[in-house]
Design a protein around this motif. Structure first.
Motif, mmCIF file in Angstrom:
data_model
loop_
_atom_site.group_PDB
_atom_site.id
_atom_site.type_symbol
_atom_site.label_atom_id
_atom_site.label_comp_id
_atom_site.label_asym_id
_atom_site.label_seq_id
_atom_site.Cartn_x
_atom_site.Cartn_y
_atom_site.Cartn_z
ATOM 1 N N THR A 187 0.835 -1.202 0.000
ATOM 2 C CA THR A 187 0.000 0.000 0.000
ATOM 3 C C THR A 187 0.869 1.250 0.000
ATOM 4 O O THR A 187 0.571 2.242 -0.666
ATOM 5 N N GLN A 188 1.983 1.184 0.722
ATOM 6 C CA GLN A 188 2.893 2.333 0.802
ATOM 7 C C GLN A 188 3.752 2.477 -0.453
ATOM 8 O O GLN A 188 4.151 3.586 -0.817
ATOM 9 N N MET A 189 4.026 1.361 -1.146
ATOM 10 C CA MET A 189 4.972 1.378 -2.256
ATOM 11 C C MET A 189 4.312 1.322 -3.623
ATOM 12 O O MET A 189 4.991 1.473 -4.648
ATOM 13 N N ALA A 190 2.990 1.135 -3.690
ATOM 14 C CA ALA A 190 2.332 0.913 -4.979
ATOM 15 C C ALA A 190 2.564 2.062 -5.957
ATOM 16 O O ALA A 190 2.805 1.846 -7.146
ATOM 17 N N ALA A 191 2.474 3.313 -5.470
ATOM 18 C CA ALA A 191 2.664 4.461 -6.355
ATOM 19 C C ALA A 191 4.083 4.495 -6.909
ATOM 20 O O ALA A 191 4.305 4.875 -8.064
#
Length: 311
Positions: A263-267
């Motif tokens: 969730t933190q790294m998806a972007a």
């Protein structure tokens, strides 16, 4: 993806005022002082003789006044003429503005050499528009690596909307071409003797919009914000089944922590898919695919821990 070339520019957000350095340009300085106080007629009266006498800064400021309709009725045609005069004197902001005005008027072929010149000089608004043209193949041969390079540079300068357009390109441009673009961006920066580009993971934060009546925040003559073009999602360029390499971002005993990390790294890894792979008691977080070990390693950038692993 297509970034339509409807209107490349938003309304002018603020006028940049140039502080003259030489005593002979006191009239230009007086105009700047008057403008900052809201006395637009006095500013225009101060700039006009200097502009007619060939002062590029005065020509540029007078053009801005005509564009905004302050101190006289707005007249885009007259403003364009003054921008052209200043651009012919190698006034960087005027070169960019003249190219942008031509582009906005639908004169893409005429705009192209001015946008090229301004982008080469590091003008971030010209980089944004020229990069969009190169991406779309709009009045110029399509060149995705160069388009991406220009958007990276524009976004690194915090040009409003540039980071958003770059994010759209992240989803459309294959990894290998983005890598070429990043290398080209670093080359452009080196040629301009500017600091090395940040890692791909560093993404500028969107800049708040500036009201048209805001006072200038600097003494340079950069004034308007190109409008972010609307975008259409492209068809996938690389099927998800292609590529034999992925990046491992971590391994967790609690699967919820693995999903929280993504969730933190998806972007940061936009355009890839995530897999949660069990390895004994651990859940590995894998993103990809990538065509090679080198591509996966490059995608890691400064992210730690992050390692390339075969599928």
């Amino acid at each position: 993806m297509y970034l339509p070339g409807k209107t490349a520019l938003a309304a002018l957000c603020a006028i940049g005022l140039i502080v003259p350095l030489a005593p002979a340009r006191a009239d230009v300085r007086d105009g700047v002082d008057a403008w900052s106080k809201g006395d637009y007629r006095t500013a225009v009266a101060a700039w006009r003789p200097a502009a007619e006498g060939g002062d590029a800064d005065a020509q540029f400021n007078l053009a801005q006044a005509y564009m905004l309709g302050r101190g006289m009725p707005a007249d885009r045609s007259v403003a364009t003429g003054w921008f052209h005069k200043a651009a012919l004197q190698d006034h960087v902001a005027a070169i960019a503005k003249y190219g942008l005005v031509l582009f906005d008027a639908g004169k893409r072929s005429e705009a192209l050499p001015w946008l090229e010149k301004a982008a080469h000089r590091g003008e971030p608004r010209a980089q944004l528009v020229l990069g969009t043209m190169l991406f779309n193949g709009d009045s110029v041969a399509r060149d995705w690596p160069r388009a991406y390079a220009l958007l990276v540079r524009s976004a690194a300068a915090d040009t409003p909307h540039a980071s958003e357009v770059q994010a759209e390109m992240d989803r459309a441009v294959p990894v290998a071409q983005r890598q070429q673009g990043l290398e080209l961006a670093r080359q452009y920066e080196a040629e301009a003797r500017r600091p090395q580009m940040p890692a791909e993971s560093a993404r500028p934060v969107a800049v708040a919009k500036v009201r048209a009546d805001d006072l200038p925040r600097s003494k340079t003559a950069l004034v308007e914000t190109p409008r972010k073009p609307a975008v259409r999602p492209p068809a996938p360029t690389v099927p998800s089944s292609q590529g034999n390499w992925r990046v491992q971002l971590g391994a967790f005993g609690d699967p919820a922590n693995a999903r929280r990390l993504w969730t933190q790294m998806a972007a940061r890894f936009a355009g890839t898919s995530v897999s949660y792979v069990k390895a004994g008691t651990l859940t590995r977080v894998l993103a990809g695919p990538y065509p090679s070990s080198a591509a996966a390693t490059h995608a890691c950038g400064t992210v730690r821990p992050c390692v390339a692993v075969p599928r």
